[in-house]
Design an enzyme around this catalytic site. Structure first.
Site, PDB file in Angstrom:
ATOM      1  CB  CYS A 245      94.033  38.283  18.391  1.00 55.98           C
ATOM      2  SG  CYS A 245      95.625  38.655  19.100  1.00 55.98           S
TER       3      CYS A 245
ATOM      4  CD  GLU B 216      88.337  37.613  15.669  1.00 60.47           C
ATOM      5  OE1 GLU B 216      87.430  37.883  16.471  1.00 60.47           O
ATOM      6  OE2 GLU B 216      89.538  37.633  15.992  1.00 60.47           O
TER       7      GLU B 216
ATOM      8  CD  GLU C  76      83.797  31.118  29.945  1.00 63.78           C
ATOM      9  OE1 GLU C  76      84.787  31.869  30.119  1.00 63.78           O
ATOM     10  OE2 GLU C  76      82.781  31.459  29.307  1.00 63.78           O
TER      11      GLU C  76
ATOM     12  CE  LYS D 274      86.089  35.457  33.459  1.00 64.73           C
ATOM     13  NZ  LYS D 274      85.927  34.303  32.523  1.00 64.73           N
TER      14      LYS D 274
ATOM     15  CB  SER E   7      85.047  38.590  21.009  1.00 71.25           C
ATOM     16  OG  SER E   7      84.150  38.729  22.088  1.00 71.25           O
TER      17      SER E   7
ATOM     18  CG  PHE F 156      89.393  30.245  23.688  1.00 71.13           C
ATOM     19  CD1 PHE F 156      90.196  29.361  22.972  1.00 71.13           C
ATOM     20  CD2 PHE F 156      88.544  31.076  22.966  1.00 71.13           C
ATOM     21  CE1 PHE F 156      90.152  29.297  21.585  1.00 71.13           C
ATOM     22  CE2 PHE F 156      88.484  31.032  21.584  1.00 71.13           C
ATOM     23  CZ  PHE F 156      89.295  30.137  20.893  1.00 71.13           C
TER      24      PHE F 156
HETATM   25  P1  NAD Z   1      85.415  36.248  24.548  1.00 70.62           P
HETATM   26  O1  NAD Z   1      85.190  37.693  24.305  1.00 70.62           O
HETATM   27  O2  NAD Z   1      84.281  35.321  24.309  1.00 70.62           O
HETATM   28  O3  NAD Z   1      85.861  36.016  26.080  1.00 70.62           O
HETATM   29  C1  NAD Z   1      86.900  36.761  26.658  1.00 70.62           C
HETATM   30  C2  NAD Z   1      86.643  36.848  28.159  1.00 70.62           C
HETATM   31  O4  NAD Z   1      85.411  37.526  28.385  1.00 70.62           O
HETATM   32  C3  NAD Z   1      86.536  35.491  28.839  1.00 70.62           C
HETATM   33  O5  NAD Z   1      87.184  35.538  30.088  1.00 70.62           O
HETATM   34  C4  NAD Z   1      85.035  35.315  28.994  1.00 70.62           C
HETATM   35  O6  NAD Z   1      84.689  34.519  30.127  1.00 70.62           O
HETATM   36  C5  NAD Z   1      84.531  36.726  29.154  1.00 70.62           C
HETATM   37  N1  NAD Z   1      83.172  36.912  28.633  1.00 70.62           N
HETATM   38  C6  NAD Z   1      82.600  36.240  27.595  1.00 70.62           C
HETATM   39  N2  NAD Z   1      81.341  36.690  27.403  1.00 70.62           N
HETATM   40  C7  NAD Z   1      81.123  37.650  28.321  1.00 70.62           C
HETATM   41  C8  NAD Z   1      80.009  38.496  28.610  1.00 70.62           C
HETATM   42  N3  NAD Z   1      78.866  38.435  27.918  1.00 70.62           N
HETATM   43  N4  NAD Z   1      80.125  39.370  29.624  1.00 70.62           N
HETATM   44  C9  NAD Z   1      81.264  39.457  30.333  1.00 70.62           C
HETATM   45  N5  NAD Z   1      82.343  38.683  30.104  1.00 70.62           N
HETATM   46  C10 NAD Z   1      82.281  37.787  29.104  1.00 70.62           C
HETATM   47  O7  NAD Z   1      86.699  35.826  23.701  1.00 70.62           O
HETATM   48  P2  NAD Z   1      87.300  34.375  23.493  1.00 70.62           P
HETATM   49  O8  NAD Z   1      86.391  33.599  22.605  1.00 70.62           O
HETATM   50  O9  NAD Z   1      87.696  33.787  24.794  1.00 70.62           O
HETATM   51  O10 NAD Z   1      88.652  34.723  22.718  1.00 70.62           O
HETATM   52  C11 NAD Z   1      88.720  34.904  21.320  1.00 70.62           C
HETATM   53  C12 NAD Z   1      88.606  36.378  20.960  1.00 70.62           C
HETATM   54  O11 NAD Z   1      89.633  37.119  21.630  1.00 70.62           O
HETATM   55  C13 NAD Z   1      88.830  36.643  19.480  1.00 70.62           C
HETATM   56  O12 NAD Z   1      87.911  37.628  19.073  1.00 70.62           O
HETATM   57  C14 NAD Z   1      90.258  37.153  19.410  1.00 70.62           C
HETATM   58  O13 NAD Z   1      90.536  37.979  18.310  1.00 70.62           O
HETATM   59  C15 NAD Z   1      90.319  37.927  20.677  1.00 70.62           C
HETATM   60  N6  NAD Z   1      91.702  38.098  21.101  1.00 70.62           N
HETATM   61  C16 NAD Z   1      92.245  39.344  20.955  1.00 70.62           C
HETATM   62  C17 NAD Z   1      93.558  39.551  21.320  1.00 70.62           C
HETATM   63  C18 NAD Z   1      94.172  40.905  21.180  1.00 70.62           C
HETATM   64  O14 NAD Z   1      95.251  41.086  21.712  1.00 70.62           O
HETATM   65  N7  NAD Z   1      93.553  41.864  20.523  1.00 70.62           N
HETATM   66  C19 NAD Z   1      94.340  38.498  21.823  1.00 70.62           C
HETATM   67  C20 NAD Z   1      93.749  37.249  21.965  1.00 70.62           C
HETATM   68  C21 NAD Z   1      92.417  37.067  21.597  1.00 70.62           C
END
Ligand code: NAD
Length: 515
Positions: A300, A400, A195, A192, A245, A168
C-alpha cells in the site's frame, strides 16, 4: 527448540505444506476445523498450483471465537501490567525465533521473496516491541487538589473483544500492527486474515499460546464476507481494525459504526513520488525502482506514479528503465530472486491489462514485463513494467494497480506536481526527491497526504509513530499502531475523588465547582 518447533517437526499440521490439507481456525487456544462446509483454495503463486484449502467460517464459527474471547476478557484485563508485559516480551522473542518459519509461510502463500518476507516480520516485530512498553504507555494523568481535598485522575481501560480484518499483502505484519497493542491494553482479540494467505495467522496463534497467552485471548477465524459481516454486527465486538482496499474499507467503516462499534479502516493508495529538477537522478531512480517493484508492487506504500518535474523526465525514465532488466524475477525458493509472483492469476492478468490500456489511451510503454522470461509459465509472474507519458485521465493513473507497473507523469512545475498529489482521491503516502530543503519543507506543508517521505520513497512510520493515510486511504479518526493505536484500543475514564473529612462536608445543590 521451542514447543512450537517441536510440534511442527513431530506432526505435519495444517500449517505444513501439502496438497489437500485444510487450514482451519484458532479458537480458545487450539486449532479448530471449520463447520461451514465452505472452503477456498490457497495457491502457491510461484507454481500456480493449489497448495491447501482454507476453511471459511460460518456465523457459528465466528460466534464460538467471539464467545471464547469474551469469556477470556475479565481475567486478561485483570492481569497485572507486569504479567502482561512479561507475556508480551515472550511473544516478541518467539516471533523473532520463528521469523524464518513465518517468512517461509509468506513466501509459500503470498509469493514474496525471503528477504522481503523477513523484512515484513522485522517491521511487525517493531510493533510488538512497542507494545512491550505498555506500562509506560498506559500511564494516566493525575491532578492533585483540583478543589479543596479533591484529586482528579485519568485512567485508560480496554474496550473488550476487538477484531482485526487484514489484507493479503502483509499476512504477518498487519496482524502484528493490531494485536500487539490490543492485547497489551487488556483487550481480547479475534483476527480474520486474508483467505489468500491464512497460514501465518495459525503459527502466530501457536506462538502466542507458547508465550503464555491464555486460551481465548487471541483467536483466528478464517473466511470471507460471511465471517466479516458477522464480526461487523456481533454485539460482543467493541471495535474493529481493518486494512484492505478502499471500497471494502468504506463498507467496514459504515457498517461497523452503524452497529455502534469503534472502527479504524485503512484503505488503498496511489502514491506519487515527485522528482524536482535539482534531485540526484541516480538516487531517485534507485528509490523509484525499489519502491515501485519491491514485493511486486503489492504494497500500500509502493510508489505507483513518478512525477517528473521541469524536464527531468528523459533522464529519469532512462535511469529507471536501464535498471529493470537487472531485477531477477523468480520464485522465493531461488535465493537469487529479487521479485516474486503476484498473488493470484486473476490479479496478475488484471495488472498486465494496464500494459494494453495505457498505450491504447495514449501512454508510452517503455518496458513491458510480459517479455520477462518469468511471464507465461504456470506461476503468476509479471516482470517490472514502465509506462511513460501517463496523464490523469488514463485508467493506469486512476486505478490502484497494485502490481509491478510504474507510471511516469511529466509536468512543468512544482505547482502542477502538487495539484496531482492533492487532487488524487487517495492520500496514503507520497515522497519528494530534491536537494532543496525549502522546497521539501513546502511540500510537507502543502500536501494532503498522511505519510510523507523526503528523499525516502516508502515512508512507513516506525512503530512509535502511527500509520495512516488521509482521504480515501483511511476511514475513521485514529491512525494505526503507535500512540494512536493505544488510544484506539482503550477508552478514558476520569475519576474525581475526595476522601472523608467531616469538617468540609455539607449539602450543596448547586452545580459542582471548584473551591
Ligand atoms: P481486500 O479489501 O480485498 O481484502 C481485505 C480483507 O477484507 C480480507 O480479509 C478479505 O477477506 C476481506 N474482504 C474482501 N472482500 C470483502 C467483502 N466484500 N466484504 C467483507 N470483507 C471482505 O484487500 P486485499 O486485496 O487483501 O489487499 C490489498 C488492498 O489492501 C490494497 O488496496 C492495498 O492498498 C490495501 N492495503 C492498505 C494498507 C494500508 O495500510 N492503508 C496496507 C496494506 C494493504
Amino acid at each position: 527448540m521451542t514447543q512450537v518447533a517441536e510440534s511442527r517437526q513431530a506432526s505435519a499440521g495444517p500449517t505444513a505444506p501439502g496438497g489437500s490439507e485444510s487450514v482451519g481456525h484458532w479458537i480458545n487456544g487450539a486449532r479448530s476445523a471449520g463447520t461451514s462446509g465452505r472452503s477456498g483454495p490457497i495457491f502457491n503463486p510461484a507454481t500456480g498450483s493449489i497448495a491447501r484449502q482454507v476453511d471459511f467460517a460460518s456465523v457459528a464459527d465466528v460466534d464460538r471465537a467471539v464467545a471464547a474471547a469474551a469469556a477470556a476478557f475479565p481475567a486478561w484485563r485483570a492481569l497485572s501490567l507486569s504479567k502482561r508485559t512479561e507475556i508480551l516480551f515472550r511473544i516478541r522473542n518467539l516471533v523473532e525465533a520463528h521469523r524464518r518459519d513465518l517468512a517461509a509461510l509468506l513466501t509459500a502463500e503470498h509469493g514474496k521473496v525471503p528477504s522481503d518476507a523477513l523484512g515484513e516480520i522485522a517491521r511487525g516485530l517493531e510493533n510488538l516491541e512497542f507494545a512491550c512498553g505498555v506500562p509506560q504507555l498506559l500511564k494516566g494523568g493525575f491532578s492533585e487538589q483540583v478543589s479543596s481535598g479533591v484529586d482528579v485522575y485519568q485512567i485508560r481501560q480496554p474496550l473488550g473483544v476487538v477484531a482485526g480484518i487484514t489484507p493479503f499483502n502483509f499476512p504477518a505484519m498487519v496482524p502484528m500492527w493490531m494485536f500487539g497493542n490490543a492485547l497489551a491494553c487488556g483487550n481480547t482479540f479475534v483476527l480474520k486474515p486474508s483467505e489468500k494467505d491464512p497460514s501465518a495467522s495459525l503459527l502466530l496463534g501457536e506462538l502466542l499460546a507458547e508465550a503464555g497467552v491464555p486460551d481465548g485471548v487471541f483467536n483466528v477465524v478464517q473466511g470471507d464476507k460471511v465471517a466479516v459481516d458477522r464480526l461487523l454486527e456481533h454485539p460482543d465486538i467493541a471495535a474493529l481494525s481493518f486494512v484492505g482496499s478502499t471500497p471494502i474499507a468504506r463498507y467496514i467503516y459504515e457498517t461497523g459504526t452503524r452497529h455502534g462499534k469503534r472502527v479504524q479502516a485503512l484503505g488503498g493508495a496511489k502514491n506519487h513520488m515527485v522528482v524536482l529538477p535539482d534531485a540526484d537522478i541516480e538516487m531517485a531512480a534507485d528509490a523509484a525502482v525499489s519502491a515501485g517493484y519491491g514485493s511486486a508492487g503489492e504494497r500500500c506504500m509502493a510508489i505507483s506514479v513518478v512525477v517528473a518535474v521541469g524536464g527531468v523526465g528523459d533522464s529519469l525514465v532512462s535511469a529507471i528503465s536501464e535498471r529493470l532488466p537487472r531485477i531477477k524475477v523468480g520464485p522465493g525458493s531461488d535465493a537469487s530472486s529479487e521479485m516474486g509472483p503476484l498473488v493470484t492469476r486473476e490479479h496478475r492478468d488484471k495488472v498486465a491489462g494496464y500494459l494494453d490500456s495505457g498505450p491504447a489511451q495514449g501512454a508510452t510503454l517503455v518496458v513491458d514485463g510480459r517479455s520477462d522470461a518469468s511471464f507465461g509459465g504456470a506461476g503468476f509472474f509479471l516482470g517490472p513494467s514502465l509506462i511513460d507519458d501517463v496523464t490523469p485521465d488514463m485508467d493506469c493513473y486512476r486505478d490502484e494497480i497494485f502490481g509491478p507497473v510504474l507510471g511516469v507523469v511529466r509536468v512543468d512545475t512544482y505547482a502542477e506536481a502538487l495539484a496531482l498529489v492533492n487532487d488524487n482521491p487517495y492520500g496514503n503516502g507520497t515522497a519528494i526527491f530534491t536537494r532543496d530543503g525549502g522546497a521539501a519543507r513546502q511540500f510537507q506543508f502543502d500536501c494532503n497526504v498522511g505519510m510523507v517521505g523526503i528523499n525516502v520513497p516508502i515512508p512507513v512510520p516506525v512503530a512509535y509513530y502511527s500509520f495512516g493515510g488521509w482521504k480515501a486511504s483511511l476511514f475513521g479518526d485514529t491512525h494505526m499502531y503507535g500512540p494512536e493505536g493505544i488510544n484506539f484500543y482503550t477508552r478514558a475514564k476520569v475519576v474525581t475523588a475526595r476522601w472523608p473529612d467531616p469538617g468540609t462536608s455539607s449539602v450543596d445543590l448547586g452545580f459542582p465547582r471548584t473551591r
